[in-house]
Scaffold this active site. Structure first.
Site, mmCIF file in Angstrom:
data_model
loop_
_atom_site.group_PDB
_atom_site.id
_atom_site.type_symbol
_atom_site.label_atom_id
_atom_site.label_comp_id
_atom_site.label_asym_id
_atom_site.label_seq_id
_atom_site.Cartn_x
_atom_site.Cartn_y
_atom_site.Cartn_z
ATOM 1 N N TYR A 109 0.830 -1.191 0.000
ATOM 2 C CA TYR A 109 0.000 0.000 0.000
ATOM 3 C C TYR A 109 0.875 1.255 0.000
ATOM 4 O O TYR A 109 1.702 1.448 0.890
ATOM 5 C CB TYR A 109 -0.927 0.027 1.210
ATOM 6 C CG TYR A 109 -2.011 -1.029 1.208
ATOM 7 C CD1 TYR A 109 -2.287 -1.793 0.081
ATOM 8 C CD2 TYR A 109 -2.781 -1.255 2.347
ATOM 9 C CE1 TYR A 109 -3.281 -2.755 0.092
ATOM 10 C CE2 TYR A 109 -3.775 -2.213 2.362
ATOM 11 C CZ TYR A 109 -4.028 -2.960 1.232
ATOM 12 O OH TYR A 109 -5.016 -3.912 1.262
ATOM 13 N N PRO A 156 -16.669 -2.927 0.794
ATOM 14 C CA PRO A 156 -18.086 -3.078 1.154
ATOM 15 C C PRO A 156 -19.020 -2.188 0.350
ATOM 16 O O PRO A 156 -20.224 -2.448 0.299
ATOM 17 C CB PRO A 156 -18.107 -2.700 2.639
ATOM 18 C CG PRO A 156 -16.938 -1.782 2.816
ATOM 19 C CD PRO A 156 -15.879 -2.322 1.892
ATOM 20 N N GLY A 174 -17.021 1.885 -4.502
ATOM 21 C CA GLY A 174 -17.636 3.205 -4.592
ATOM 22 C C GLY A 174 -18.920 3.243 -5.381
ATOM 23 O O GLY A 174 -19.664 4.228 -5.327
ATOM 24 N N GLY A 185 -22.667 5.772 -4.974
ATOM 25 C CA GLY A 185 -23.095 6.719 -5.987
ATOM 26 C C GLY A 185 -21.979 7.487 -6.650
ATOM 27 O O GLY A 185 -22.214 8.542 -7.259
#
Length: 337
Positions: A57, A209, A213, A217
Site C-alpha cells: 500500500y 463493502p 464506490g 453513488g
C-alpha cells in the site's frame, strides 16, 4: 461494542476494521499523515481495535504512517498486514516462498515500528510455491513470536482447504481468517468460499463493502469513471484484465442494485453507503467489515452505517435484488485488497 472471535481462535476483533490503503506520505496519497493519525485515534477512541494494511500500500508508506500513528497505543490494536504481492522486479520479490515471506515480514516489522504482528496474511495465492513450504514458514513466524495469528486474502475455496491440510500435515499453525471482496454487488463468495471458511475455521473480513464506490453513488450509469477516481486509474492501466474488471464492475445489473440501495436510503432517510454497510454488517458469515476512509468525517459516517440495522423486510428486498451477483475476476482471482 461487539468483539467476535476471529475464526477458530480466541482473538477478539471489532466488527469494524480500519483499512489503511489510503494512508501515505507521497503527495498523491488520498490521506496524508496528519489526517491518518486523526482517523486512527478516532477509530480506537470509539472502541474498535482491528487495523489492516499491506506491504504494497502506497509503496510501503501506509505501514510507516500507521506504525507512527499507533506507536503510543500499540497494546490497543490488533495489527494486521499482508505479504506476497510484488516488491520489485526480481524473481524472488513476490509470492509465498520462504525466501520472499521472510524478507517481507522483516520489512513490514521495520516499517510498522513493532516487533510483532497480531495477524499476518498471505495477500495473494501463489500456485508456484508448495502449500507445505508456505505454511511451514508461517508457522516459524508464529513460533518465533513475530506473528500471533495467520490469515489469507483472495484465496479460492480449494486454496483454503489446501493451506489448512498443509498446516495439519506439517503440524503447523492453521489460518484463522480470509479477506474477501464482498458487498451487495459482489456476493460470489457465498457459493463455495463462505461454507469452506465455516468448515475450516476461518472468519471472514469483508473488503470493498461499497463495491469500489459504486454503491456510494460515485459512478454514473453509461458514463466513464471521473478523472482521478480509482476506477479511472484502473481503466487506464495497460493490463486487459484491469480494464475487464472495471467494465465488469460497471455492469448494468450492478447499477440496478445501486439504484435500489439509493431508493431504500431515501425511504429510510439515510445515505446509500449507510444502507450498504448496514446490510453487510448484518450478514452472519462476516466477522468484520473493512472500511477505508480518507478522512475522519468519512470514518464517522462509516462507523455509523456499520452500527445501524435494516428492517427485515428491507434486508430481504436487498437480498432479492442482489442475488446471483458475481465479482469480476482479474487473472482468475478476485481483486486484491
Amino acid at each position: 461494542m461487539q468483539y467476535p472471535t476471529l475464526g477458530r481462535s480466541g482473538l477478539r476483533v471489532s466488527r469494524a476494521c480500519l483499512g489503511t490503503m489510503n494512508f501515505g506520505t507521497d503527495p498523491q496519497a488520498p490521506t496524508p499523515e496528519p489526517e491518518a493519525r486523526r482517523i486512527v485515534d478516532a477509530f480506537l477512541d470509539a472502541g474498535h481495535n482491528l487495523i489492516d494494511t499491506a506491504d504494497t500500500y502506497r509503496g510501503g508508506t501506509s505501514e510507516e504512517v500507521l506504525g507512527r500513528a499507533i506507536a503510543h497505543r500499540r497494546a490497543e490494536v490488533v495489527l494486521a498486514t499482508k505479504g506476497a504481492a510484488p516488491q520489485g522486479g526480481g524473481p524472488n520479490s513476490r509470492g509465498l516462498s520462504r525466501l520472499h515471506l521472510t524478507r517481507a515480514l522483516e520489512a513490514s516489522l521495520r516499517r510498522l515500528g513493532t516487533d510483532y504482528l497480531d495477524l499476518y496474511q498471505c495477500h495473494l495465492p501463489d500456485p508456484d510455491t508448495p502449500a507445505e513450504e508456505t505454511m511451514a514458514v508461517l508457522d516459524d513466524f508464529v513460533r518465533s513470536g513475530k506473528v500471533r495469528y495467520l490469515g489469507c486474502s483472495n484465496f479460492t475455496a480449494a486454496g483454503i482447504v489446501t493451506a489448512q491440510w498443509a498446516a495439519q500435515r506439517t503440524g503447523g499453525t492453521p489460518l484463522i481468517s480470509l479477506q474477501a471482496n464482498y458487498s451487495l454487488i459482489m456476493r460470489a463468495i457465498e457459493a463455495e468460499i463462505v461454507p469452506t471458511c465455516r468448515q475450516n475455521g476461518l472468519g471472514i473480513l469483508a473488503y470493498s463493502p461499497l463495491g469500489s464506490g459504486l454503491l456510494a453513488g460515485r459512478y454514473q450509469r453509461g458514463a466513464a469513471p471521473a478523472e482521478g477516481s480509482r476506477l479511472a486509474q484502473w481503466a487506464a492501466m495497460p493490463s486487459p484484465m484491469a480494464r475487464s474488471f472495471v467494465n465488469g464492475l460497471l455492469a448494468e445489473r450492478h447499477f440496478d442494485i445501486a439504484d435500489e440501495v439509493a431508493a431504500v436510503a431515501a425511504e429510510l432517510g439515510t445515505t446509500a453507503p449507510a444502507v450498504a454497510l448496514a446490510w453487510l454488517s448484518g450478514r452472519p458469515e462476516i466477522t468484520s467489515v473493512i472500511v477505508g476512509p480518507r478522512s475522519a468525517d468519512q470514518l464517522t459516517a462509516a462507523l455509523a452505517g456499520l452500527a445501524g440495522s435494516l428492517p427485515e423486510s428491507v434486508a430481504a428486498r436487498l437480498n432479492v435484488v442482489s442475488q446471483g451477483t458475481v465479482a469480476p475476476a482479474v487473472n482468475g482471482q478476485h481483486r486484491a485488497a
